[in-house]
Scaffold this active site. Structure first.
Site, mmCIF file in Angstrom:
data_model
loop_
_atom_site.group_PDB
_atom_site.id
_atom_site.type_symbol
_atom_site.label_atom_id
_atom_site.label_comp_id
_atom_site.label_asym_id
_atom_site.label_seq_id
_atom_site.Cartn_x
_atom_site.Cartn_y
_atom_site.Cartn_z
ATOM 1 N N GLU A 33 0.730 -1.110 -0.124
ATOM 2 C CA GLU A 33 0.168 0.068 0.174
ATOM 3 C C GLU A 33 0.856 1.305 -0.017
ATOM 4 O OE1 GLU A 33 -3.303 1.084 -0.402
ATOM 5 O OE2 GLU A 33 -2.102 2.892 -0.070
ATOM 6 N N GLY A 40 -6.598 0.140 4.249
ATOM 7 C CA GLY A 40 -7.971 -0.022 4.176
ATOM 8 C C GLY A 40 -8.754 0.452 2.807
ATOM 9 N N THR A 42 -9.487 3.251 -0.408
ATOM 10 C CA THR A 42 -10.266 4.612 -0.890
ATOM 11 C C THR A 42 -11.602 4.442 0.185
ATOM 12 O OG1 THR A 42 -9.627 4.564 -2.962
ATOM 13 C CG2 THR A 42 -11.321 5.731 -2.436
ATOM 14 N N HIS A 441 -44.870 -2.634 9.945
ATOM 15 C CA HIS A 441 -45.266 -1.326 9.852
ATOM 16 C C HIS A 441 -45.284 -0.632 11.046
ATOM 17 C CE1 HIS A 441 -48.560 1.552 8.780
ATOM 18 N NE2 HIS A 441 -48.844 1.394 10.162
#
Ligand SMILES: Cc1cc2nc3c(=O)[nH]c(=O)nc-3n(C[C@H](O)[C@H](O)[C@H](O)COP(=O)(O)OP(=O)(O)OC[C@H]3O[C@@H](n4cnc5c(N)ncnc54)[C@H](O)[C@@H]3O)c2cc1C
Length: 460
Positions: A33, A40, A42, A441
């Site tokens: 990276e 982790g 973008t 509901h």
């Protein structure tokens, strides 16, 4: 020199999930990276998670009201809260991989030197890495249009730098009427900025159902967001303590003043500095890594996943790319980009807009015998409870088979509801099943009862 069974370039969603799966299966893995601010990927650092945290804070701030100074204070707090969230996630993501005995995380920029080898420029010098299998997961980078003065302006921002700004801009000009631009427009309007969106094309959200696009546009306008269509930005100039944005409109020249100018003009697959040619990895004419339906590149032991592979730019597509690669390496190889099923998406406006499948127009063009259901959100009890009756729901049905072809939901909670429709489409369920189902509901999903009751033949 470091060697591993699998080398993953880029800590994106697909790459990090694959790292865990391969290490879990006993393989040695190196994750490369380029930035310690991006462990982790973008999504958690500069995209989905921080934007959604800010969008949530913005809605609360809009409800609280007050003077501009109150709004500006809440905005600064929201940025701090967002920063805490992203740094926590970044740290968790780093340790999830780095603490695994089978995974080495190398921080540096990777560049191919051959089909099995990659140079990594770290803070401590160059490290040569060799991998049996290599996975490219380097994401996308923002495209900045060549507008004179834009990049040089002190008031110029991209989505990621905009979210670092702790001072709420009174006037925000957004160049680009795409999904990211619209999310920022809605968010900053809720925070209290005066927002103008500039789009060069004449149709608003041109790929969306026209009725829904019109409903979204009316809602944005009613919230004070100005959307200028068929307009080009000629130049941006800094003047005293503001930017002046000069526009070419169908009615002549127009100048806007702004405290911030955000360019939201798309993101291109990111192969910058990666040197894929050294490995024999071919690119498409649009600069993405060329892959087949199993995400294999032109080199059989190299795969590409996520935005860099040129598909739809969503975190969950990168995750699905992981499933496709995993299915080859650890499964039966049956998953491909052709059997993802229907791909839903949401634009987190206020209320959110979500879509899956075909528009009415697209369904007609494909020769379906099209039926359409429409429902105004004001008819949904939960929308009254939530105090937001803005919006329109639309369903597109194949009248010959009873299958759902598409759903276009512009209402509160649509980002949750749309996943139900995706499931129904993938399972080939008749629309009557959603129509006649019991829903709790009051919820927004019970709107499917009514939306799907009056299906009328398309009149387009
Ligand atoms: C503002 C914004 C909001 C978004 N909101 C959403 C949303 O709500 N939902 C959603 O699903 N999607 C959203 N997206 C899209 C989503 O963020 C991306 O599709 C996703 O993060 C892409 O992941 P990826 O796996 O392709 O790689 P990424 O997560 O982009 O990771 C790529 C990594 O590779 C690293 N890298 C690049 N080049 C090199 C190199 N040469 N060597 C080493 N490392 C390198 C980068 O630093 C980066 O960490 C949003 C995007 C933006 C910009």
């Amino acid at each position: 020199m470091k060697k591993a069974d699998a080398v993953i370039i880029g800590f994106g969603k697909g790459g990090k999930t694959l790292a865990g799966a391969l290490a879990g299966a006993g393989k040695s893995v190196i994750m490369i990276e380029k930035s310690e601010e991006m462990y982790g990927g973008t999504c958690i650092n500069v995209a989905c998670i921080p934007t959604k945290s800010l969008i949530h804070s913005a809605a609360l701030s809009a409800a609280a009201g007050g003077e501009f100074s109150d709004k500006a204070a809440r905005y600064a707090e929201a940025i701090d809260k967002k920063n805490l969230l992203t740094s926590t996630l970044r740290n968790k993501n780093y340790h999830k991989l780095a603490d695994h005995p089978g995974i080495t995380v190398l921080t540096g920029t990777a560049s191919f030197t051959g089909p099995h080898s990659v140079n990594v420029e770290t803070a401590d010098g160059t490290v040569l890495v060799e991998g049996g299998q290599i996975f490219i997961n380097t994401g996308a980078r923002p495209f900045v249009p060549p507008i004179p003065g834009l990049k040089e302006s002190r008031y110029f921002y991209l989505s990621e730098t905009m979210m670092e700004l702790r001072e709420l801009p009174r006037r925000l000009v957004i160049i680009g009427g795409g999904y990211i631009g619209m999310e920022f427009a809605s968010m900053y309007a809720n925070f209290g900025s005066e927002v103008t969106v500039i789009q060069d094309g004449e149709a608003f959200l041109p790929r969306e159902d026209r009725e829904i696009a019109q409903a979204v546009l009316s809602s944005l306008n009613s919230r004070g967001i100005r959307v200028l269509l068929s307009v080009q930005v000629e130049k941006v100039e800094d003047q005293d303590d503001q930017a002046v944005v000069t526009l070419k409109t169908p009615d002549g020249s127009l100048e806007l003043t702004a405290d911030a100018v955000l360019a939201a003009t798309g993101r291109r697959p990111n192969v910058s500095g990666l040197n894929p040619e050294a490995a024999g990895v071919e690119l498409t004419s649009r600069g993405a890594v060329l892959t087949d339906a199993q995400l294999k590149t032109s080199v059989p032991h190299i795969w590409a996943m996520g935005d860099v592979a040129g598909g739809l730019q969503f975190t969950y597509i990168s995750l699905d790319d992981f499933r496709i690669v995993k299915s080859q390496l650890l499964g039966d190889g049956s998953r491909t980009t052709q059997n993802r099923g229907a791909v839903p998406y949401s634009v987190f406006l206020d209320p959110p807009f979500s879509r899956v499948g075909l528009t009415e127009q697209e369904a007609l063009e494909q020769g379906f015998h099209v039926g359409v259901g429409r429902l105004q959100v004001a008819a949904i009890p939960k929308a009254l409870v939530l105090n937001n009756t803005t919006g329109l729901l639309k369903a597109v049905i194949d009248l010959d088979t009873g299958r759902i072809l598409g759903a276009h939901l512009f209402c509160e909670e649509s980002h949750e509801m749309i996943n139900l429709v995706k499931l129904a489409i993938d399972a080939g369920l008749p629309y009557t099943l959603l129509r006649d189902s019991i829903y709790t509901h009051p919820t927004m999903s019970e709107a499917f009862n009514e939306l799907l009751t009056n299906i009328v033949p398309s009149r387009v």
